[in-house]
Enzyme design. Structure first.
Site, PDB file in Angstrom:
ATOM      1  N   LYS A  40      -5.196 -11.756   4.892  1.00  0.00           N
ATOM      2  CA  LYS A  40      -4.479 -11.223   3.740  1.00  0.00           C
ATOM      3  C   LYS A  40      -4.744 -12.022   2.462  1.00  0.00           C
ATOM      4  O   LYS A  40      -4.895 -11.450   1.382  1.00  0.00           O
ATOM      5  CB  LYS A  40      -2.988 -11.143   4.042  1.00  0.00           C
ATOM      6  CG  LYS A  40      -2.633 -10.063   5.056  1.00  0.00           C
ATOM      7  CD  LYS A  40      -1.137  -9.885   5.194  1.00  0.00           C
ATOM      8  CE  LYS A  40      -0.836  -8.768   6.177  1.00  0.00           C
ATOM      9  NZ  LYS A  40      -1.385  -7.468   5.718  1.00  0.00           N
ATOM     10  N   ASN A 184       6.223  -3.395   1.993  1.00  0.00           N
ATOM     11  CA  ASN A 184       6.113  -1.985   2.358  1.00  0.00           C
ATOM     12  C   ASN A 184       7.427  -1.567   3.024  1.00  0.00           C
ATOM     13  O   ASN A 184       8.397  -2.332   3.042  1.00  0.00           O
ATOM     14  CB  ASN A 184       4.890  -1.727   3.244  1.00  0.00           C
ATOM     15  CG  ASN A 184       4.963  -2.454   4.587  1.00  0.00           C
ATOM     16  OD1 ASN A 184       6.026  -2.886   5.032  1.00  0.00           O
ATOM     17  ND2 ASN A 184       3.821  -2.573   5.246  1.00  0.00           N
ATOM     18  N   ALA A 249      -6.824  -2.619   4.590  1.00  0.00           N
ATOM     19  CA  ALA A 249      -6.638  -3.524   3.446  1.00  0.00           C
ATOM     20  C   ALA A 249      -5.928  -2.873   2.270  1.00  0.00           C
ATOM     21  O   ALA A 249      -5.972  -3.403   1.164  1.00  0.00           O
ATOM     22  CB  ALA A 249      -7.993  -4.064   2.989  1.00  0.00           C
ATOM     23  N   ALA A 250      -5.254  -1.762   2.502  1.00  0.00           N
ATOM     24  CA  ALA A 250      -4.626  -1.054   1.379  1.00  0.00           C
ATOM     25  C   ALA A 250      -3.601  -1.922   0.659  1.00  0.00           C
ATOM     26  O   ALA A 250      -3.597  -2.020  -0.573  1.00  0.00           O
ATOM     27  CB  ALA A 250      -3.977   0.235   1.877  1.00  0.00           C
ATOM     28  N   GLY A 251      -2.715  -2.551   1.424  1.00  0.00           N
ATOM     29  CA  GLY A 251      -1.695  -3.394   0.803  1.00  0.00           C
ATOM     30  C   GLY A 251      -2.285  -4.592   0.089  1.00  0.00           C
ATOM     31  O   GLY A 251      -1.824  -4.978  -0.990  1.00  0.00           O
ATOM     32  N   ASP A 252      -3.308  -5.183   0.673  1.00  0.00           N
ATOM     33  CA  ASP A 252      -3.949  -6.339   0.044  1.00  0.00           C
ATOM     34  C   ASP A 252      -4.660  -5.938  -1.244  1.00  0.00           C
ATOM     35  O   ASP A 252      -4.620  -6.654  -2.251  1.00  0.00           O
ATOM     36  CB  ASP A 252      -4.951  -6.976   1.011  1.00  0.00           C
ATOM     37  CG  ASP A 252      -4.277  -7.534   2.247  1.00  0.00           C
ATOM     38  OD1 ASP A 252      -3.113  -7.951   2.157  1.00  0.00           O
ATOM     39  OD2 ASP A 252      -4.925  -7.552   3.315  1.00  0.00           O
TER      40      ASP A 252
END
Length: 300
Positions: A40, A184, A249-252
């Site tokens: 992350k 999230n 890796a969307a959140g990152d």
């Protein structure tokens, strides 16, 4: 642009993409194997750098080829790696990722050197903090080190963006020192006890975090967008409609992009829109860092 200090994990991701995720005790055949750079902290540092951020990365890697390769890849993207430490006798972090046909994933992590962060590592960055506008941190390093870092930044007047992933409880003193928190739905529920599924429940959870002392709360809701709340404004910033291939890796990507936009002086709402766009591009591609867009790809 202000400097962005990212503090966090660096892993190598071993990925299998198969039609469905296995249930406990089940073996699913027919998958494809890929290997990507991940973690992350590293993902967020790379996302910020690819989008034009002035990034320095504090991380711990093993004294092995995985660690050496990671540092070289960061340097190629222009990330300042002078704060990355090599932990003798420890392996670099490794994540095993399973992805199904809908792009949903299941992840198991062997943290290795990421767990070797010490107070001395955090104390060593005092001079860097004096040149930093935003610190971006996650929870793949020991939480006591994260909380110590947040308190140190608060004392020095440095703004902290905390992405509370993987989901975990945090002390009230840590929350009260945060400029921005970006959970999230699952992470927001862990922190507040409020089950988040839509804008209304997101607002309820965000109020709990606001009352805990967080200055700005952003709850990411996947395809529904991102809900934000502070003492002055609130709203749902819509997501971009895409066909998801891999959400790893969307959140990152969101957090790295958010830090860049804020460091450029964009408003909170515009920064969230920019981050939503970057994240929407990342989910249409395989991998973590390889999936993250460059600045010229962001069209709003």
């Amino acid at each position: 642009m202000g400097k962005i200090l990212v503090v966090g994990s660096s892993n190598t991701d071993m990925v299998i993409k198969a039609p469905e995720l296995p249930r406990p005790g089940e073996t699913v055949l027919g998958g494809e194997f890929f290997s990507f750079a991940g973690g992350k902290g590293a993902n967020q540092a790379v996302a910020a750098a690819k989008l034009g951020g002035d990034v320095i990365f504090l991380a711990k890697v093993g004294d092995d080829e995985l660690g050496k390769n990671a540092i070289q890849s960061f340097q190629k993207l222009g990330i300042d790696t002078s704060l990355i430490r090599s932990a003798k006798g420890l392996h670099s972090g490794v994540a095993l990722i399973l992805i199904d046909g809908n792009g949903e994933n299941s992840i198991s992590v062997a943290s290795g050197a990421n767990n070797s962060f010490t107070l001395a590592d955090i104390d060593s960055i005092d001079e860097v903090l004096g040149q930093t506008e935003f610190v971006l941190v996650q929870l793949e390093i020991p939480i006591p080190m994260v909380e110590y870092l947040v308190e140190k930044c608060s004392e020095k007047g440095v703004k902290v963006i905390l992405n509370p992933a993987p989901a975990a409880k945090l002390s009230l003193s840590c929350l009260a020192a945060l400029n921005i928190i970006t959970p999230n739905e699952t992470e927001a529920e862990m922190l507040t006890g409020v089950k988040v599924s839509d804008e209304k429940s997101a607002e309820k959870a965000a109020h709990v975090l606001l009352e805990s002392g967080v200055e700005n709360v952003i709850i990411t809701l996947g395809a529904k967008g991102s809900f934000f709340l502070n003492r002055v404004e609130k709203g749902l910033v819509p997501a971009f409609s895409v066909q998801a291939l891999d959400t790893t890796a969307a959140g990152d990507t969101f957090n790295g992009a958010l830090a860049v936009a804020l460091a450029e002086g964009q408003s909170l709402k515009d920064s969230i829109l920019f981050a939503n766009r970057a994240a929407s591009i990342s989910v249409t591609r395989m991998g973590a860092q390889d999936s993250q867009p460059f600045r010229h790809e962001i069209i709003l």
